[in-house]
Motif scaffolding. Structure first.
Motif, PDB file in Angstrom:
ATOM      1  N   ASN A  36      13.398-148.476  33.819  1.00  0.00           N
ATOM      2  CA  ASN A  36      12.214-148.923  34.561  1.00  0.00           C
ATOM      3  C   ASN A  36      12.457-149.000  36.063  1.00  0.00           C
ATOM      4  N   TYR A  37      13.113-148.000  36.610  1.00  0.00           N
ATOM      5  CA  TYR A  37      13.414-148.013  38.031  1.00  0.00           C
ATOM      6  C   TYR A  37      12.358-147.323  38.873  1.00  0.00           C
ATOM      7  N   ASN A  38      11.376-146.671  38.250  1.00  0.00           N
ATOM      8  CA  ASN A  38      10.303-146.060  39.033  1.00  0.00           C
ATOM      9  C   ASN A  38       9.541-147.142  39.781  1.00  0.00           C
ATOM     10  N   GLN A  39       9.292-146.887  41.048  1.00  0.00           N
ATOM     11  CA  GLN A  39       8.603-147.820  41.936  1.00  0.00           C
ATOM     12  C   GLN A  39       9.429-149.057  42.233  1.00  0.00           C
ATOM     13  N   LEU A  58      12.176-146.257  44.693  1.00  0.00           N
ATOM     14  CA  LEU A  58      13.402-145.643  44.194  1.00  0.00           C
ATOM     15  C   LEU A  58      13.086-144.634  43.100  1.00  0.00           C
ATOM     16  N   THR A  59      13.841-143.563  43.059  1.00  0.00           N
ATOM     17  CA  THR A  59      13.582-142.501  42.084  1.00  0.00           C
ATOM     18  C   THR A  59      14.816-142.130  41.278  1.00  0.00           C
ATOM     19  N   ALA A  60      15.910-142.854  41.425  1.00  0.00           N
ATOM     20  CA  ALA A  60      17.143-142.534  40.706  1.00  0.00           C
ATOM     21  C   ALA A  60      17.699-143.779  40.029  1.00  0.00           C
ATOM     22  N   GLU A  61      18.647-143.550  39.122  1.00  0.00           N
ATOM     23  CA  GLU A  61      19.262-144.658  38.397  1.00  0.00           C
ATOM     24  C   GLU A  61      20.330-145.383  39.190  1.00  0.00           C
ATOM     25  N   GLN A  62      20.913-144.722  40.190  1.00  0.00           N
ATOM     26  CA  GLN A  62      21.974-145.379  40.944  1.00  0.00           C
ATOM     27  C   GLN A  62      21.913-145.033  42.414  1.00  0.00           C
ATOM     28  N   TYR A  63      22.396-145.981  43.210  1.00  0.00           N
ATOM     29  CA  TYR A  63      22.413-145.849  44.666  1.00  0.00           C
ATOM     30  C   TYR A  63      23.733-146.370  45.190  1.00  0.00           C
ATOM     31  N   GLU A  64      24.295-145.665  46.147  1.00  0.00           N
ATOM     32  CA  GLU A  64      25.526-146.094  46.796  1.00  0.00           C
ATOM     33  C   GLU A  64      25.168-147.000  47.975  1.00  0.00           C
ATOM     34  N   LEU A  65      25.797-148.149  48.041  1.00  0.00           N
ATOM     35  CA  LEU A  65      25.607-149.083  49.140  1.00  0.00           C
ATOM     36  C   LEU A  65      26.849-149.011  50.018  1.00  0.00           C
ATOM     37  N   ASN A  80      13.779-155.356  43.122  1.00  0.00           N
ATOM     38  CA  ASN A  80      12.491-155.531  42.452  1.00  0.00           C
ATOM     39  C   ASN A  80      12.242-154.337  41.544  1.00  0.00           C
ATOM     40  N   THR A  81      12.043-154.585  40.252  1.00  0.00           N
ATOM     41  CA  THR A  81      11.742-153.535  39.277  1.00  0.00           C
ATOM     42  C   THR A  81      10.510-153.937  38.487  1.00  0.00           C
TER      43      THR A  81
END
Length: 93
Positions: A36-39, A58-65, A80-81
């Motif tokens: 449920n990561y869309n939007q 967001l449009t992906a499952e993971q993000y690098e910080l 927020n999901t």
């Protein structure tokens, strides 16, 4: 499950579909959004509440910080999901 951080006033909780790894870290961490990561969106705050980084839609499952340019210390990640809001403490060593 959660508690109110006395310094920031941010109530922390962990929704099961959001993970931050590794934590503590050297300034690089990965945010995983299991479903449920869309939007979805996230904000990374320093201990004073100043926004350091923010991404929306967001449009992906993971993000690098990448906090390598930031000083060592405690940061707060607000995600927020569709399932709600998760506030995670991130420690840069």
């Amino acid at each position: 499950f959660g508690y109110l951080d006395v310094v920031t006033g941010i109530k922390e909780n962990a929704i099961s579909n959001v993970q931050l790894f590794p934590n503590p870290n050297n300034g690089k961490a990965t945010l995983y959004l299991k479903d449920n990561y869309n939007q979805a969106s996230f904000r990374l705050l320093d201990v004073s509440g100043k926004t350091i980084m923010e991404l929306r839609d967001l449009t992906a499952e993971q993000y690098e910080l990448d906090l390598t340019t930031q000083p060592a210390g405690v940061y707060y990640l607000e995600v927020n999901t569709n399932n709600g809001t998760s506030r995670l403490r991130m420690v840069k060593i």
